[in-house]
Design a protein around this motif. Sequence first.
Motif, PDB file in Angstrom:
ATOM      1  N   SER A 105       6.994   9.166 -15.023  1.00 33.25           N
ATOM      2  CA  SER A 105       7.443  10.541 -14.797  1.00 33.25           C
ATOM      3  C   SER A 105       7.191  10.900 -13.343  1.00 33.25           C
ATOM      4  O   SER A 105       6.485  10.189 -12.620  1.00 33.25           O
ATOM      5  N   VAL A 106       7.764  12.010 -12.917  1.00 31.39           N
ATOM      6  CA  VAL A 106       7.577  12.471 -11.542  1.00 31.39           C
ATOM      7  C   VAL A 106       6.100  12.727 -11.266  1.00 31.39           C
ATOM      8  O   VAL A 106       5.574  12.375 -10.200  1.00 31.39           O
ATOM      9  N   ALA A 107       5.404  13.290 -12.219  1.00 24.88           N
ATOM     10  CA  ALA A 107       3.989  13.616 -12.025  1.00 24.88           C
ATOM     11  C   ALA A 107       3.139  12.381 -11.760  1.00 24.88           C
ATOM     12  O   ALA A 107       2.108  12.460 -11.076  1.00 24.88           O
ATOM     13  N   ASP A 108       3.572  11.229 -12.261  1.00 28.80           N
ATOM     14  CA  ASP A 108       2.807   9.998 -12.057  1.00 28.80           C
ATOM     15  C   ASP A 108       2.769   9.565 -10.597  1.00 28.80           C
ATOM     16  O   ASP A 108       1.966   8.699 -10.231  1.00 28.80           O
ATOM     17  N   LEU A 109       3.617  10.140  -9.773  1.00 32.53           N
ATOM     18  CA  LEU A 109       3.685   9.753  -8.360  1.00 32.53           C
ATOM     19  C   LEU A 109       2.794  10.607  -7.468  1.00 32.53           C
ATOM     20  O   LEU A 109       2.770  10.407  -6.248  1.00 32.53           O
ATOM     21  N   ALA A 110       2.066  11.552  -8.018  1.00 34.23           N
ATOM     22  CA  ALA A 110       1.175  12.394  -7.212  1.00 34.23           C
ATOM     23  C   ALA A 110       0.227  11.530  -6.395  1.00 34.23           C
ATOM     24  O   ALA A 110      -0.477  10.675  -6.939  1.00 34.23           O
ATOM     25  N   GLY A 111       0.238  11.722  -5.077  1.00 33.61           N
ATOM     26  CA  GLY A 111      -0.603  10.940  -4.182  1.00 33.61           C
ATOM     27  C   GLY A 111      -0.026   9.587  -3.836  1.00 33.61           C
ATOM     28  O   GLY A 111      -0.637   8.831  -3.063  1.00 33.61           O
ATOM     29  N   GLY A 112       1.135   9.249  -4.380  1.00 34.80           N
ATOM     30  CA  GLY A 112       1.758   7.955  -4.115  1.00 34.80           C
ATOM     31  C   GLY A 112       2.727   8.002  -2.947  1.00 34.80           C
ATOM     32  O   GLY A 112       2.841   9.001  -2.230  1.00 34.80           O
ATOM     33  N   THR A 113       3.467   6.907  -2.775  1.00 38.03           N
ATOM     34  CA  THR A 113       4.417   6.771  -1.670  1.00 38.03           C
ATOM     35  C   THR A 113       5.816   6.508  -2.217  1.00 38.03           C
ATOM     36  O   THR A 113       5.986   5.696  -3.133  1.00 38.03           O
ATOM     37  N   VAL A 114       6.788   7.205  -1.645  1.00 35.98           N
ATOM     38  CA  VAL A 114       8.185   7.051  -2.053  1.00 35.98           C
ATOM     39  C   VAL A 114       8.998   6.639  -0.831  1.00 35.98           C
ATOM     40  O   VAL A 114       8.958   7.304   0.205  1.00 35.98           O
ATOM     41  N   ALA A 115       9.728   5.534  -0.946  1.00 40.14           N
ATOM     42  CA  ALA A 115      10.566   5.041   0.145  1.00 40.14           C
ATOM     43  C   ALA A 115      11.998   5.525  -0.043  1.00 40.14           C
ATOM     44  O   ALA A 115      12.506   5.564  -1.174  1.00 40.14           O
ATOM     45  N   THR A 116      12.658   5.879   1.055  1.00 42.98           N
ATOM     46  CA  THR A 116      14.017   6.412   0.955  1.00 42.98           C
ATOM     47  C   THR A 116      14.712   6.429   2.298  1.00 42.98           C
ATOM     48  O   THR A 116      14.063   6.435   3.346  1.00 42.98           O
ATOM     49  N   GLU A 117      16.031   6.419   2.246  1.00 42.87           N
ATOM     50  CA  GLU A 117      16.851   6.677   3.432  1.00 42.87           C
ATOM     51  C   GLU A 117      17.212   8.159   3.525  1.00 42.87           C
ATOM     52  O   GLU A 117      17.931   8.552   4.443  1.00 42.87           O
ATOM     53  N   PHE A 118      16.723   8.951   2.575  1.00 40.01           N
ATOM     54  CA  PHE A 118      17.037  10.376   2.516  1.00 40.01           C
ATOM     55  C   PHE A 118      15.741  11.193   2.493  1.00 40.01           C
ATOM     56  O   PHE A 118      15.406  11.810   1.480  1.00 40.01           O
TER      57      PHE A 118
END
Length: 282
Positions: A105-118
């Motif tokens: 879920s989105v909440a599981d990414l708290a404190g994590g890193t997201v890679a994107t071109e946007f």
Amino acid sequence: MRIAVPNKGRLHEPSVDLLDRAGLHVVDGADRKLYAETVDPDVTILYARAADIPEYVSDGAADVGITGLDQVREAAVDNLVDLLDLEYGACRLVLAAPEDGPVESVADLAGGTVATEFPNVTRAYFEDKGVDVDIAEVSGATELTPHVDIADAIVDITSTGTTLRMNRLGVVDDVLESSVRLFAREDALDDPKVEQVTTALRSVKTAEGKRYLMMNVPEENLQAVKDVIPGLGGPTVMDIAGDSKVAVHAVVDERQVFETINDLEREGASGILVTEIERMVE
């Protein structure tokens, strides 16, 4: 007036074709140049990278632009108006993570890193969700980043989901539904040419998938014929001089033409013609 159009890639040909069908033919054939004149001496085509078009329009280099909604949102400019959905180039920006990983879920990414071109779209998405993440901006091969410990998840474009599946990534959430749009700068909306271009493109889109039926019908069969025509409103009926028949014209959906013609013949219609419609203003 200048219209900014993608200079290459999957959006170039459909955009040029749409303008051509709308009557704005390029007269010099030089679609590899920065500018191209059209049959309208007041309208010029400006070729640019799809990602740069929002800035070109926002800064006044062009008055209107054709590009994806995703590119406009990423540009984060606040003086553009969405005039018309051109209904091609459809894609989604999605949040995706490794299928066998801990992110469900989105909440599981708290404190994590997201890679994107946007990064701008991604930042706005997570701010709206109230989830704090680090954003790693990349310029390609976004799908690989979770597998080489650069990111916990990605935000990327997908059309069919094939690339995500190949890289063992599953969609966690939809971030943005995108398609190609016609945009204009706010202070250009009063320009009559902007309205003319918008109307021309809308008329082409409205005509897509429609056919024009013409036929002769005995007057006594007119109501029966009207009952079987699945038209956009009632058909147009005109007297034929010196004849007991009337001429009936109607616009129908292309998918209904085959069955409709059989029904019309059964009700006494003759001389049935079916033609394509290039443009239609409702």
